[in-house]
Motif scaffolding. Structure first.
Motif, PDB file in Angstrom:
ATOM      1  N   THR A 142      24.829  15.235  -1.126  1.00 48.85           N
ATOM      2  CA  THR A 142      23.484  14.999  -0.608  1.00 48.85           C
ATOM      3  C   THR A 142      22.578  16.198  -0.864  1.00 48.85           C
ATOM      4  O   THR A 142      21.414  16.029  -1.252  1.00 48.85           O
ATOM      5  N   LYS A 143      23.113  17.388  -0.669  1.00 46.23           N
ATOM      6  CA  LYS A 143      22.335  18.601  -0.953  1.00 46.23           C
ATOM      7  C   LYS A 143      21.929  18.609  -2.422  1.00 46.23           C
ATOM      8  O   LYS A 143      20.764  18.859  -2.758  1.00 46.23           O
ATOM      9  N   GLU A 144      22.870  18.318  -3.307  1.00 51.70           N
ATOM     10  CA  GLU A 144      22.582  18.280  -4.740  1.00 51.70           C
ATOM     11  C   GLU A 144      21.616  17.146  -5.090  1.00 51.70           C
ATOM     12  O   GLU A 144      20.770  17.301  -5.975  1.00 51.70           O
ATOM     13  N   PHE A 145      21.743  16.028  -4.416  1.00 47.49           N
ATOM     14  CA  PHE A 145      20.820  14.904  -4.610  1.00 47.49           C
ATOM     15  C   PHE A 145      19.388  15.360  -4.374  1.00 47.49           C
ATOM     16  O   PHE A 145      18.503  15.142  -5.204  1.00 47.49           O
ATOM     17  N   HIS A 146      19.141  16.011  -3.225  1.00 43.49           N
ATOM     18  CA  HIS A 146      17.789  16.455  -2.893  1.00 43.49           C
ATOM     19  C   HIS A 146      17.311  17.542  -3.854  1.00 43.49           C
ATOM     20  O   HIS A 146      16.150  17.527  -4.276  1.00 43.49           O
ATOM     21  N   HIS A 147      18.194  18.449  -4.202  1.00 45.65           N
ATOM     22  CA  HIS A 147      17.829  19.524  -5.137  1.00 45.65           C
ATOM     23  C   HIS A 147      17.465  18.939  -6.504  1.00 45.65           C
ATOM     24  O   HIS A 147      16.452  19.312  -7.105  1.00 45.65           O
ATOM     25  N   HIS A 148      18.291  18.043  -6.996  1.00 50.19           N
ATOM     26  CA  HIS A 148      18.065  17.436  -8.296  1.00 50.19           C
ATOM     27  C   HIS A 148      16.791  16.589  -8.296  1.00 50.19           C
ATOM     28  O   HIS A 148      16.009  16.616  -9.258  1.00 50.19           O
ATOM     29  N   LEU A 149      16.567  15.846  -7.227  1.00 53.53           N
ATOM     30  CA  LEU A 149      15.357  15.037  -7.120  1.00 53.53           C
ATOM     31  C   LEU A 149      14.122  15.941  -7.111  1.00 53.53           C
ATOM     32  O   LEU A 149      13.118  15.646  -7.766  1.00 53.53           O
ATOM     33  N   SER A 150      14.197  17.059  -6.416  1.00 54.31           N
ATOM     34  CA  SER A 150      13.102  18.023  -6.410  1.00 54.31           C
ATOM     35  C   SER A 150      12.797  18.506  -7.827  1.00 54.31           C
ATOM     36  O   SER A 150      11.636  18.583  -8.247  1.00 54.31           O
ATOM     37  N   HIS A 151      13.845  18.806  -8.560  1.00 58.95           N
ATOM     38  CA  HIS A 151      13.689  19.268  -9.943  1.00 58.95           C
ATOM     39  C   HIS A 151      13.030  18.185 -10.808  1.00 58.95           C
ATOM     40  O   HIS A 151      12.129  18.471 -11.599  1.00 58.95           O
ATOM     41  N   CYS A 152      13.462  16.959 -10.666  1.00 68.87           N
ATOM     42  CA  CYS A 152      12.896  15.847 -11.447  1.00 68.87           C
ATOM     43  C   CYS A 152      11.417  15.637 -11.121  1.00 68.87           C
ATOM     44  O   CYS A 152      10.609  15.395 -12.014  1.00 68.87           O
ATOM     45  N   LEU A 153      11.090  15.715  -9.842  1.00 73.60           N
ATOM     46  CA  LEU A 153       9.692  15.568  -9.430  1.00 73.60           C
ATOM     47  C   LEU A 153       8.846  16.700  -9.994  1.00 73.60           C
ATOM     48  O   LEU A 153       7.735  16.462 -10.494  1.00 73.60           O
ATOM     49  N   ARG A 210       9.375  18.424 -12.694  1.00 70.11           N
ATOM     50  CA  ARG A 210       9.218  18.246 -14.147  1.00 70.11           C
ATOM     51  C   ARG A 210       8.090  17.276 -14.475  1.00 70.11           C
ATOM     52  O   ARG A 210       7.420  17.418 -15.498  1.00 70.11           O
ATOM     53  N   GLY A 211       7.870  16.301 -13.621  1.00 68.27           N
ATOM     54  CA  GLY A 211       6.824  15.316 -13.870  1.00 68.27           C
ATOM     55  C   GLY A 211       5.420  15.824 -13.613  1.00 68.27           C
ATOM     56  O   GLY A 211       4.451  15.253 -14.116  1.00 68.27           O
ATOM     57  N   VAL A 212       5.288  16.910 -12.838  1.00 69.98           N
ATOM     58  CA  VAL A 212       3.969  17.410 -12.455  1.00 69.98           C
ATOM     59  C   VAL A 212       3.122  17.764 -13.675  1.00 69.98           C
ATOM     60  O   VAL A 212       1.972  17.324 -13.800  1.00 69.98           O
ATOM     61  N   ASN A 213       3.640  18.573 -14.569  1.00 67.79           N
ATOM     62  CA  ASN A 213       2.856  19.055 -15.709  1.00 67.79           C
ATOM     63  C   ASN A 213       2.523  17.964 -16.716  1.00 67.79           C
ATOM     64  O   ASN A 213       1.569  18.103 -17.482  1.00 67.79           O
ATOM     65  N   ARG A 214       3.288  16.886 -16.706  1.00 65.93           N
ATOM     66  CA  ARG A 214       3.043  15.796 -17.652  1.00 65.93           C
ATOM     67  C   ARG A 214       2.169  14.692 -17.067  1.00 65.93           C
ATOM     68  O   ARG A 214       1.720  13.809 -17.788  1.00 65.93           O
ATOM     69  N   PRO A 238      10.523   7.979 -15.225  1.00 67.00           N
ATOM     70  CA  PRO A 238       9.475   8.841 -15.803  1.00 67.00           C
ATOM     71  C   PRO A 238       8.348   9.093 -14.796  1.00 67.00           C
ATOM     72  O   PRO A 238       7.308   8.443 -14.836  1.00 67.00           O
ATOM     73  N   PHE A 239       8.569  10.034 -13.877  1.00 64.02           N
ATOM     74  CA  PHE A 239       7.575  10.301 -12.834  1.00 64.02           C
ATOM     75  C   PHE A 239       6.196  10.612 -13.417  1.00 64.02           C
ATOM     76  O   PHE A 239       5.177  10.330 -12.800  1.00 64.02           O
ATOM     77  N   ALA A 240       6.156  11.182 -14.605  1.00 65.64           N
ATOM     78  CA  ALA A 240       4.883  11.517 -15.232  1.00 65.64           C
ATOM     79  C   ALA A 240       4.088  10.276 -15.611  1.00 65.64           C
ATOM     80  O   ALA A 240       2.871  10.343 -15.778  1.00 65.64           O
ATOM     81  N   LYS A 241       4.754   9.127 -15.720  1.00 64.25           N
ATOM     82  CA  LYS A 241       4.077   7.895 -16.133  1.00 64.25           C
ATOM     83  C   LYS A 241       3.789   6.950 -14.972  1.00 64.25           C
ATOM     84  O   LYS A 241       3.219   5.894 -15.169  1.00 64.25           O
ATOM     85  N   MET A 254      -0.535  15.958  -7.257  1.00 63.11           N
ATOM     86  CA  MET A 254      -0.443  16.540  -5.916  1.00 63.11           C
ATOM     87  C   MET A 254       0.738  15.934  -5.156  1.00 63.11           C
ATOM     88  O   MET A 254       1.471  16.645  -4.469  1.00 63.11           O
ATOM     89  N   LEU A 255       0.919  14.637  -5.290  1.00 62.47           N
ATOM     90  CA  LEU A 255       2.027  13.947  -4.632  1.00 62.47           C
ATOM     91  C   LEU A 255       3.364  14.458  -5.155  1.00 62.47           C
ATOM     92  O   LEU A 255       4.278  14.741  -4.370  1.00 62.47           O
ATOM     93  N   LEU A 256       3.489  14.594  -6.468  1.00 60.19           N
ATOM     94  CA  LEU A 256       4.739  15.096  -7.048  1.00 60.19           C
ATOM     95  C   LEU A 256       5.049  16.507  -6.543  1.00 60.19           C
ATOM     96  O   LEU A 256       6.197  16.813  -6.219  1.00 60.19           O
ATOM     97  N   ASN A 257       4.040  17.370  -6.480  1.00 60.50           N
ATOM     98  CA  ASN A 257       4.250  18.725  -5.945  1.00 60.50           C
ATOM     99  C   ASN A 257       4.717  18.682  -4.503  1.00 60.50           C
ATOM    100  O   ASN A 257       5.660  19.383  -4.120  1.00 60.50           O
ATOM    101  N   TYR A 258       4.040  17.881  -3.688  1.00 61.34           N
ATOM    102  CA  TYR A 258       4.409  17.766  -2.279  1.00 61.34           C
ATOM    103  C   TYR A 258       5.840  17.259  -2.123  1.00 61.34           C
ATOM    104  O   TYR A 258       6.641  17.831  -1.373  1.00 61.34           O
ATOM    105  N   LEU A 259       6.166  16.198  -2.850  1.00 61.20           N
ATOM    106  CA  LEU A 259       7.504  15.617  -2.736  1.00 61.20           C
ATOM    107  C   LEU A 259       8.580  16.575  -3.248  1.00 61.20           C
ATOM    108  O   LEU A 259       9.663  16.655  -2.668  1.00 61.20           O
TER     109      LEU A 259
END
Length: 152
Positions: free
Chosen positions: A13-24, A26-30, A88-91, A38-43
């Motif tokens: 679960t810890k890794e799930f949240h960490h990995h999800l944070s990383h994925c979110l 990555r989508g910010v700049n794209r 693809p959070f960026a899309k 703003m939502l991606l940064n917050y999440l």
């Protein structure tokens, strides 16, 4: 990762949240939509904080409870793998992003609910119910906060 004990579930679960944070993140700049960025940064920040909270349970929990085996339960209902980076959070627009996040968290909540219903040790059941409640409240908090982005 082989998940056999409650400590493994917490680590997952810890890794799930960490990995999800990383994925979110990555989508910010794209992302081209400012509200979605703003939502991606917050999440991403929120997921990172959740990772730390779960880590505290993992490191400070009762060793007897954390070493409770749950392998046979998970054979019947395996946990979800970290597939959220395939999204693809960026899309996605803001509404689609929150739908994906809620779905991901619901899977974690269902895992805790499933394990809690089958826990034989009262302390293990209590830990799982606490984690389930934490996840439920955090997803409600995230959804509530994301609605504020719509007001901007």
């Amino acid at each position: 990762m082989q998940v056999e004990t409650l400590k493994d579930v917490l680590h997952w679960t810890k890794e799930f949240h960490h990995h999800l944070s990383h994925c979110l993140s990555r989508g910010v700049n794209r992302q081209t939509d400012e509200r979605a960025r703003m939502l991606l940064n917050y999440l991403a920040d929120h997921e990172q904080r959740l990772s730390k909270v779960v880590s505290e349970f993992e490191t400070s929990g009762d060793a007897h409870v954390l070493n409770t085996w749950c392998y046979e339960y998970l054979q019947k209902s395996p946990i979800v793998r970290h597939q959220h980076c395939e999204v693809p959070f960026a899309k996605l627009d803001a509404a689609q992003i929150i739908d994906v996040i809620v779905d991901q968290h619901q899977q974690v909540i269902e895992l805790y609910r499933y394990l809690s219903a089958r826990a034989d040790i009262p302390a293990a059941k209590e830990l799982l119910e606490t984690l389930e409640s934490l996840e439920e409240h955090e997803i409600m908090r995230m959804v509530h906060s994301t609605h504020r982005f719509e007001d901007l």
